[in-house]
Design a protein around this motif. Structure first.
Motif, PDB file in Angstrom:
ATOM      1  N   MET A 126       0.810  -1.209   0.000  1.00 40.80           N
ATOM      2  CA  MET A 126       0.000   0.000   0.000  1.00 40.80           C
ATOM      3  C   MET A 126       0.852   1.271   0.000  1.00 40.80           C
ATOM      4  SD  MET A 126      -3.283  -0.356  -0.149  1.00 40.80           S
ATOM      5  CE  MET A 126      -4.049   0.977   0.751  1.00 40.80           C
ATOM      6  N   ARG A 127       2.015   1.206   0.593  1.00 42.18           N
ATOM      7  CA  ARG A 127       2.906   2.362   0.557  1.00 42.18           C
ATOM      8  C   ARG A 127       3.263   2.707  -0.890  1.00 42.18           C
ATOM      9  NH1 ARG A 127       6.849   0.447   5.548  1.00 42.18           N
ATOM     10  NH2 ARG A 127       5.855   1.690   7.207  1.00 42.18           N
ATOM     11  N   VAL A 128       3.688   1.688  -1.620  1.00 41.27           N
ATOM     12  CA  VAL A 128       4.039   1.896  -3.030  1.00 41.27           C
ATOM     13  C   VAL A 128       2.801   2.284  -3.830  1.00 41.27           C
ATOM     14  CG1 VAL A 128       4.957   0.792  -5.106  1.00 41.27           C
ATOM     15  CG2 VAL A 128       5.968   0.285  -2.874  1.00 41.27           C
ATOM     16  N   PHE A 129       1.718   1.544  -3.609  1.00 38.02           N
ATOM     17  CA  PHE A 129       0.439   1.769  -4.289  1.00 38.02           C
ATOM     18  C   PHE A 129      -0.022   3.209  -4.098  1.00 38.02           C
ATOM     19  CE2 PHE A 129      -3.732  -0.095  -5.599  1.00 38.02           C
ATOM     20  CZ  PHE A 129      -3.238  -0.988  -6.541  1.00 38.02           C
ATOM     21  N   SER A 130       0.027   3.670  -2.862  1.00 34.29           N
ATOM     22  CA  SER A 130      -0.483   5.003  -2.541  1.00 34.29           C
ATOM     23  C   SER A 130       0.346   6.098  -3.195  1.00 34.29           C
ATOM     24  CB  SER A 130      -0.500   5.220  -1.025  1.00 34.29           C
ATOM     25  OG  SER A 130      -1.325   4.293  -0.385  1.00 34.29           O
ATOM     26  N   VAL A 131       1.662   5.984  -3.084  1.00 31.97           N
ATOM     27  CA  VAL A 131       2.532   7.016  -3.642  1.00 31.97           C
ATOM     28  C   VAL A 131       2.381   7.091  -5.161  1.00 31.97           C
ATOM     29  CG1 VAL A 131       4.922   7.738  -3.982  1.00 31.97           C
ATOM     30  CG2 VAL A 131       4.192   6.914  -1.743  1.00 31.97           C
ATOM     31  N   THR A 347      -3.267  18.667  -3.115  1.00 33.96           N
ATOM     32  CA  THR A 347      -3.362  17.809  -1.934  1.00 33.96           C
ATOM     33  C   THR A 347      -2.940  16.370  -2.240  1.00 33.96           C
ATOM     34  OG1 THR A 347      -5.740  17.566  -2.402  1.00 33.96           O
ATOM     35  CG2 THR A 347      -5.100  19.145  -0.703  1.00 33.96           C
ATOM     36  N   ALA A 348      -3.004  15.984  -3.508  1.00 38.82           N
ATOM     37  CA  ALA A 348      -2.488  14.659  -3.883  1.00 38.82           C
ATOM     38  C   ALA A 348      -0.981  14.612  -3.650  1.00 38.82           C
ATOM     39  CB  ALA A 348      -2.816  14.354  -5.348  1.00 38.82           C
ATOM     40  N   PHE A 349      -0.285  15.636  -4.113  1.00 39.52           N
ATOM     41  CA  PHE A 349       1.153  15.690  -3.889  1.00 39.52           C
ATOM     42  C   PHE A 349       1.470  15.875  -2.404  1.00 39.52           C
ATOM     43  CE2 PHE A 349       1.403  16.924  -8.485  1.00 39.52           C
ATOM     44  CZ  PHE A 349       2.221  15.875  -8.879  1.00 39.52           C
ATOM     45  N   ARG A 350       0.646  16.642  -1.697  1.00 38.49           N
ATOM     46  CA  ARG A 350       0.851  16.807  -0.252  1.00 38.49           C
ATOM     47  C   ARG A 350       0.687  15.467   0.462  1.00 38.49           C
ATOM     48  NH1 ARG A 350       0.698  21.526   2.792  1.00 38.49           N
ATOM     49  NH2 ARG A 350       0.621  21.152   5.042  1.00 38.49           N
ATOM     50  N   SER A 351      -0.331  14.702   0.068  1.00 39.94           N
ATOM     51  CA  SER A 351      -0.547  13.383   0.665  1.00 39.94           C
ATOM     52  C   SER A 351       0.605  12.437   0.337  1.00 39.94           C
ATOM     53  CB  SER A 351      -1.865  12.791   0.157  1.00 39.94           C
ATOM     54  OG  SER A 351      -2.965  13.560   0.583  1.00 39.94           O
ATOM     55  N   ALA A 352       1.149  12.558  -0.863  1.00 39.12           N
ATOM     56  CA  ALA A 352       2.308  11.729  -1.233  1.00 39.12           C
ATOM     57  C   ALA A 352       3.487  12.046  -0.318  1.00 39.12           C
ATOM     58  CB  ALA A 352       2.679  11.970  -2.694  1.00 39.12           C
ATOM     59  N   ALA A 357       6.666  10.404   4.323  1.00 39.28           N
ATOM     60  CA  ALA A 357       7.167  10.797   5.648  1.00 39.28           C
ATOM     61  C   ALA A 357       6.830   9.731   6.685  1.00 39.28           C
ATOM     62  CB  ALA A 357       6.584  12.142   6.052  1.00 39.28           C
ATOM     63  N   ASP A 358       5.601   9.203   6.650  1.00 29.48           N
ATOM     64  CA  ASP A 358       5.208   8.131   7.564  1.00 29.48           C
ATOM     65  C   ASP A 358       6.022   6.873   7.296  1.00 29.48           C
ATOM     66  OD1 ASP A 358       3.368   9.761   8.722  1.00 29.48           O
ATOM     67  OD2 ASP A 358       1.611   8.879   7.769  1.00 29.48           O
ATOM     68  N   TRP A 359       6.231   6.586   6.019  1.00 31.74           N
ATOM     69  CA  TRP A 359       6.950   5.382   5.601  1.00 31.74           C
ATOM     70  C   TRP A 359       8.413   5.440   6.054  1.00 31.74           C
ATOM     71  CZ3 TRP A 359       7.098   3.761  -0.309  1.00 31.74           C
ATOM     72  CH2 TRP A 359       7.809   2.569  -0.443  1.00 31.74           C
ATOM     73  N   LEU A 360       9.074   6.571   5.784  1.00 34.67           N
ATOM     74  CA  LEU A 360      10.508   6.709   6.054  1.00 34.67           C
ATOM     75  C   LEU A 360      10.801   7.293   7.426  1.00 34.67           C
ATOM     76  CD1 LEU A 360      11.496   8.113   2.541  1.00 34.67           C
ATOM     77  CD2 LEU A 360      11.634   5.730   3.331  1.00 34.67           C
ATOM     78  N   LYS A 361       9.722   7.569   8.196  1.00 32.89           N
ATOM     79  CA  LYS A 361       9.852   8.134   9.542  1.00 32.89           C
ATOM     80  C   LYS A 361      10.644   9.443   9.531  1.00 32.89           C
ATOM     81  CE  LYS A 361       7.844   4.551  11.523  1.00 32.89           C
ATOM     82  NZ  LYS A 361       7.490   3.801  10.310  1.00 32.89           N
ATOM     83  N   ILE A 362      10.253  10.345   8.605  1.00 29.19           N
ATOM     84  CA  ILE A 362      10.910  11.650   8.485  1.00 29.19           C
ATOM     85  C   ILE A 362      10.003  12.721   9.075  1.00 29.19           C
ATOM     86  CG2 ILE A 362      11.836  13.365   6.886  1.00 29.19           C
ATOM     87  CD1 ILE A 362      12.469  11.132   4.943  1.00 29.19           C
ATOM     88  N   ASP A 363      10.459  13.362  10.137  1.00 31.19           N
ATOM     89  CA  ASP A 363       9.667  14.392  10.806  1.00 31.19           C
ATOM     90  C   ASP A 363       9.460  15.574   9.870  1.00 31.19           C
ATOM     91  OD1 ASP A 363       8.414  15.761  13.030  1.00 31.19           O
ATOM     92  OD2 ASP A 363      10.231  16.980  13.101  1.00 31.19           O
ATOM     93  N   ILE A 375      10.762  17.748  -3.411  1.00 28.82           N
ATOM     94  CA  ILE A 375      11.507  17.804  -4.675  1.00 28.82           C
ATOM     95  C   ILE A 375      11.335  16.528  -5.504  1.00 28.82           C
ATOM     96  CG2 ILE A 375      13.820  17.903  -5.684  1.00 28.82           C
ATOM     97  CD1 ILE A 375      14.545  19.948  -3.532  1.00 28.82           C
ATOM     98  N   PRO A 376      11.568  15.327  -4.949  1.00 25.77           N
ATOM     99  CA  PRO A 376      11.388  14.123  -5.784  1.00 25.77           C
ATOM    100  C   PRO A 376       9.931  13.870  -6.168  1.00 25.77           C
ATOM    101  CG  PRO A 376      11.904  13.519  -3.508  1.00 25.77           C
ATOM    102  CD  PRO A 376      12.134  14.980  -3.631  1.00 25.77           C
ATOM    103  N   VAL A 377       8.992  14.132  -5.251  1.00 29.44           N
ATOM    104  CA  VAL A 377       7.575  13.889  -5.546  1.00 29.44           C
ATOM    105  C   VAL A 377       7.102  14.785  -6.686  1.00 29.44           C
ATOM    106  CG1 VAL A 377       5.244  14.240  -4.655  1.00 29.44           C
ATOM    107  CG2 VAL A 377       6.911  12.995  -3.293  1.00 29.44           C
TER     108      VAL A 377
END
Length: 491
Positions: A126-131, A347-352, A357-363, A375-377
């Motif tokens: 789902m992480r991959v799917f969602s992004v 908001t799609a890009f914001r959600s990505a 951030a949740d996946w990689l645990k980046i504050d 930048i990458p998104v």
């Protein structure tokens, strides 16, 4: 026209009746919400309920309930049934639980929520799917508005750089970067309510234009309860994939956490999540009615509609606004149909960003950390969008893959919600039934669609049984899981 108004009334009544059943099943209470408890001033910000509703509506709407519904009208007024009952029993349920489950877990993204109830393997899928889905949505909702702006300028006799898709696409992508990067209340919280009103006014204007014009007759469902598609494309399951956002859409589950992080009270969920989906269903119903009534229907074929849709979504939406509202329609097309998809794209890009951030645990409190993900998104979205503008990437291919991915995501989220209800000893059938249905829809389409296994010549003879078998299998696996002792619930 009678069946149109019956479906409209059913949607409204459904909000107050079945929507309340869904709300009571979940059981919102007075606990402190993430917006109050965390409140970081960036993604966790308390917003008033009316803003939550309008922002959620724009987040999930975009071009989906407009262009998707018009495409659905190719099948005839039978599409009214899918929009109505899909919204009440599937879409509203899906949006409500994706938002409220996120709220119960500190505004977690849909991938993290799914993993908690369906296992770590599904979490990573789902992480991959969602992004991937979110970047495709952001790209689709950048290319579409850019095309409509160009259409409007060309019709006004403007030429040069202002009449090129590439120019407007770059402008939109720059805005996307800003909206994805800064605090949610700095741009989104201020401009979304305005454009939300524009979306609603445009829908009312289209409806009024159809009803009051004697030349437009909305066909009755009972007189046309058959497949009217000019290409003979089967209703099952192509119509259920095509009309996604107007009935049920997995994309919505990626957007709901944004508002789950901004709610002051859990008791706002019924209005914000289920209510926004019902409102989107109403919008889709109106645009489907426009597609069925404005264009020529001859010998069971929506000839006029198929021709205008072939010119692209920008041309189709512009044409409906002109025919139903005249000059006012041009203004509303600019404000509504341009702004609304843009306000879903950002908001799609914001959600990505938040999913990564949740996946990689980046504050995300640090602007440097937000920049690392923005930048990458946005970079990938820019490559896809500009590639389409230059003719290197086919927009319709992006849209087709988005459609199937979208409904498959909805299916997975409904199964996760079913496990949530089971663990909390609540009525899981309100999510398990639509989950089973969407499993059949998704698998059938995957087997038949030309961009999937249909490319190998698989037809209805194989695809229909495969979809039914898959649905029964998934339901069986779920019921088997309910026979085991439930793990500790995340209340």
């Amino acid at each position: 026209m009678v069946s149109f108004f019956v479906c409209l009334v059913l949607l409204i009544v459904g909000y107050f009746t079945y929507g309340k059943v869904v709300d009571n099943t979940f059981g919102p209470d007075d606990r402190e919400t993430p917006a109050v408890r965390i409140n970081d001033g960036v993604d966790y910000v308390v917003l008033p309920q009316w803003k939550l509703f309008l922002i959620q509506l724009l987040n999930i709407a975009g071009l989906g309930p407009i262009f998707g519904a018009m495409q659905g009208a190719l099948w005839g007024p039978v599409v009214f049934l899918w929009i109505t009952f899909g919204t009440i029993f599937a879409g509203g349920v899906h949006d409500y639980f994706s938002g409220m489950m996120s709220e119960r877990e500190n505004g977690a993204s849909v991938a993290e929520i799914t993993g908690n109830y369906l296992g770590n393997t599904m979490k990573n899928i789902m992480r991959v799917f969602s992004v991937v889905l979110l970047i495709m949505v952001g790209t689709v909702f950048a290319v579409g508005p850019a095309g409509l702006i160009v259409t409007l300028f060309k019709n006004a006799g403007v030429s040069g750089i202002f009449a090129t898709t590439l120019f407007w696409l770059i402008i939109i992508l720059i805005y996307y970067f800003i909206a994805t990067f800064i605090s949610i209340d700095a741009v989104i919280g201020k401009i979304y309510p305005v454009f939300g009103v524009c979306l609603l006014v445009m829908a009312v204007g289209v409806a009024f234009g159809i009803v009051t014009n004697p030349n437009y007759v909305i066909p009755e469902i009972w007189d046309h309860l058959y497949n009217m598609h000019p290409s003979g494309t089967p209703i099952w399951s192509f119509m259920f994939i095509t009309v996604a956002c107007g009935a049920i859409s997995g994309f919505h589950s990626t957007q709901s956490p944004l508002m789950a992080r901004c709610m002051k009270s859990e008791k706002q969920g019924h209005f914000v999540f289920y209510g926004a989906m019902v409102c989107e269903g109403v919008i889709a119903l109106i645009w489907a009615a426009a597609g069925c009534s404005i264009y020529e229907v001859t010998g069971g074929l929506n000839t006029g509609l198929s021709e205008i849709l072939a010119d692209g979504q920008s041309a189709a939406i512009y044409d409906v606004c002109i025919k139903t509202m005249g000059g006012v329609g041009v203004v509303l097309a600019m404000l509504g149909v341009i702004a609304c998809p843009i306000t879903s794209g950002d908001t799609a890009f914001r959600s990505a960003r938040l999913t990564l951030a949740d996946w990689l645990k980046i504050d995300q409190n640090s602007w440097v950390n937000r920049l690392k993900l923005c930048i990458p998104v946005l970079g990938v979205g820019a490559v896809l969008g500009i590639g389409n503008a230059l003719g290197a990437i086919d927009y319709t291919v992006i849209w087709r893959y988005f459609s199937w991915t979208n409904q498959t995501l909805a299916m997975i989220v409904l199964w996760a919600a079913s496990m949530y209800l089971f663990r909390n000893k609540k009525n899981y059938w309100i999510t398990a039934v639509p989950a089973t249905f969407m499993t059949a829809v998704s698998i059938t389409y995957f087997c038949m669609a030309p961009e999937c296994l249909g490319a190998f010549g698989i037809g209805a003879t194989v695809a229909y049984p495969a979809g039914i078998i898959a649905a029964i299998l998934f339901l069986g696996l779920f019921l088997r899981a309910t026979k085991k002792p439930a793990p500790a619930a995340n209340k």
